[in-house]
Design an enzyme around this catalytic site. Structure first.
Site, mmCIF file in Angstrom:
data_model
loop_
_atom_site.group_PDB
_atom_site.id
_atom_site.type_symbol
_atom_site.label_atom_id
_atom_site.label_comp_id
_atom_site.label_asym_id
_atom_site.label_seq_id
_atom_site.Cartn_x
_atom_site.Cartn_y
_atom_site.Cartn_z
ATOM 1 N N TRP A 104 39.211 53.572 49.604
ATOM 2 C CA TRP A 104 38.358 53.555 50.835
ATOM 3 C C TRP A 104 37.253 54.332 50.933
ATOM 4 O O TRP A 104 36.136 53.522 51.342
ATOM 5 C CB TRP A 104 39.563 53.418 51.934
ATOM 6 N N ASP A 174 37.984 58.382 58.575
ATOM 7 C CA ASP A 174 38.570 57.083 58.593
ATOM 8 C C ASP A 174 40.127 57.409 58.640
ATOM 9 O O ASP A 174 40.699 57.770 57.761
ATOM 10 C CB ASP A 174 38.108 56.464 57.198
ATOM 11 N N LYS A 198 48.043 48.961 61.201
ATOM 12 C CA LYS A 198 48.869 49.631 60.448
ATOM 13 C C LYS A 198 49.715 50.124 61.249
ATOM 14 O O LYS A 198 51.059 50.177 61.360
ATOM 15 C CB LYS A 198 48.272 50.565 59.345
HETATM 16 N N1 PMP Z 1 40.017 52.240 55.407
HETATM 17 C C1 PMP Z 1 41.381 52.406 55.201
HETATM 18 C C2 PMP Z 1 41.962 53.821 54.862
HETATM 19 C C3 PMP Z 1 42.358 51.147 55.083
HETATM 20 O O1 PMP Z 1 43.430 51.350 54.657
HETATM 21 C C4 PMP Z 1 41.579 49.795 55.244
HETATM 22 C C5 PMP Z 1 42.644 48.718 55.199
HETATM 23 N N2 PMP Z 1 43.502 48.487 54.490
HETATM 24 C C6 PMP Z 1 40.330 49.891 55.664
HETATM 25 C C7 PMP Z 1 39.417 51.035 55.829
HETATM 26 C C8 PMP Z 1 39.706 48.360 55.914
HETATM 27 O O2 PMP Z 1 40.009 48.120 57.052
HETATM 28 P P1 PMP Z 1 39.760 46.665 57.546
HETATM 29 O O3 PMP Z 1 40.344 45.715 56.841
HETATM 30 O O4 PMP Z 1 40.188 46.353 59.032
HETATM 31 O O5 PMP Z 1 38.068 46.468 57.738
#
Ligand code: PMP
Length: 364
Positions: A104, A174, A198
């Site tokens: 991520w 994040d 989550k």
């Molecule tokens: N950052 C992290 C650490 C994530 O786990 C996720 C989603 N799994 C995201 C960003 C992306 O989130 P979204 O799908 O809501 O855009």
């Protein structure tokens, strides 16, 4: 009578059952409103109470000082990958530092680079993202607009035990997959963002905590829907916000405050849940191979492998037959991932731990 499985999904993920029950009871009619939360104006007094209540509960849980705004935005954490550089850089050539501890973080820097300069302050990709850097390993630029890190890498299952020191630049986090899972010192951060799906609620809303001096940085040329300043000035009512998702986040925050007893208690519970699974890995004599270095293991996403993809498939399938679902690792890395967010009951984790020991005995 319900037949809810033990749901180890990485997100959208399990929600607290008491929260779902309240939402179910109020689905046709909010008390004294005569309509459901999905059917009323976002500018009505009833929704204003919900919005204020959600913000108030989050502020209390996180002990968030007044100089931080709480914004409820759309577009997921993915949109924050773009909004952060768009709003916080003084100019396109001002660098921003990214600490890469997983997939991520890599996606976040890729997005930042579409707009301007972004530096890698530490890169964990060389060994497949198994660890986090020591403070001495961080290569920070004193002129950086901000330092970005991912507190918990959901795919690899690697988590910072505490936030890195960003030096003189504001720290941006994040926190999508460990938000509200433990107490944090919010004053060490300039901005924290987390999609809700989550630990905090259903998909559809992303929570942003941002210090007031950073709100003031938003350039006037940023499209209004993408400007922190615009959303802060309108207290998250610039356009129609995701009202149902905000209502659910409010219920989850109240559950954490009133039923659980706050984030310190939640942290203890999360630690004991994670220990059950990591013990099962460590005591399997190599049958289960944990992905993360033991010092960097996530309390939220427990990632491990078995010796062959066939065995992993059998593990996921047999677990599902016994009421434990969504255990396959992320499609990009394979293996097994057990996501054990706040709302996963300890009984679910104990059942999985026992299943792991039985599976190991049968197949080792
Ligand atoms: N950052 C992290 C650490 C994530 O786990 C996720 C989603 N799994 C995201 C960003 C992306 O989130 P979204 O799908 O809501 O855009």
């Amino acid at each position: 009578m319900t037949h809810r499985a033990y749901n180890f999904s990485a997100g959208p993920a399990v929600l607290p059952e008491p929260v779902l029950r309240i939402a179910k009871d109020q689905l046709l009619e909010l008390p004294d409103v005569g309509a459901s939360v999905m059917e009323i104006s976002h500018r009505s007094a009833a929704f204003k109470d919900i919005l204020d209540g959600t913000r108030g509960a989050l502020r209390e849980l996180l002990e968030l000082p007044d100089e931080y705004h709480i914004l409820f935005l759309q577009g997921g954490s993915r949109l924050q990958f773009a909004m952060v550089p768009m709003n916080l850089r003084a100019a396109a050539d001002q660098p921003a530092d990214y600490v890469l501890t997983g997939s991520w973080g890599q996606k976040a820097i890729d997005e930042a680079r579409l707009q301007g300069a972004a530096r890698v302050a530490w890169d964990g990709s060389g060994d497949g993202y198994r660890r986090i850097p020591t403070p001495a390993q961080l290569d920070l630029d004193p002129g950086a607009a901000y330092v970005h890190f991912t507190s918990n890498e959901t795919i690899e299952g690697v988590q910072f035990a505490r936030e890195p020191d960003p030096g003189s630049a504001p720290l941006v986090c994040d926190a999508s997959s460990d938000f509200l899972s433990r107490p944090i010192d919010t004053t060490r951060y300039g901005l924290i963002y987390a999609c809700a799906q989550k630990n905090a609620g259903p998909a559809g809303v992303t929570i942003v905590l941002i210090r007031d001096d950073l709100v003031q940085r938003s350039p006037r040329t940023v499209p209004r829907m993408l400007s922190y300043q615009v959303h802060a000035d309108h207290e998250s009512l610039f356009n129609t916000p995701p009202t149902f998702a905000i209502y659910m986040v409010g219920l989850v925050a109240r559950w954490l405050l009133d039923d659980v007893g706050g984030l310190a208690v939640m942290d203890q519970r999360n630690r004991s849940k994670a220990k059950i699974l990591y013990d099962a890995i460590d005591q399997s004599e190599g049958f289960f191979r944990g992905h993360a270095d033991p010092s960097c293991r996530s309390l939220m996403n427990v990632t491990f492998r078995l010796s062959t993809p066939e065995l992993e498939k059998a593990f996921v399938q047999q677990a599902a037959e016994q009421g434990m679902v969504a255990l396959a690792g992320h499609r990009s890395v394979g293996g097994i991932r057990a996501s054990i967010y706040n709302a996963m009951p300890v009984e679910g984790v104990e059942t999985l731990g026992q299943f792991m020991r039985d599976f190991c005995r049968r197949h080792a």
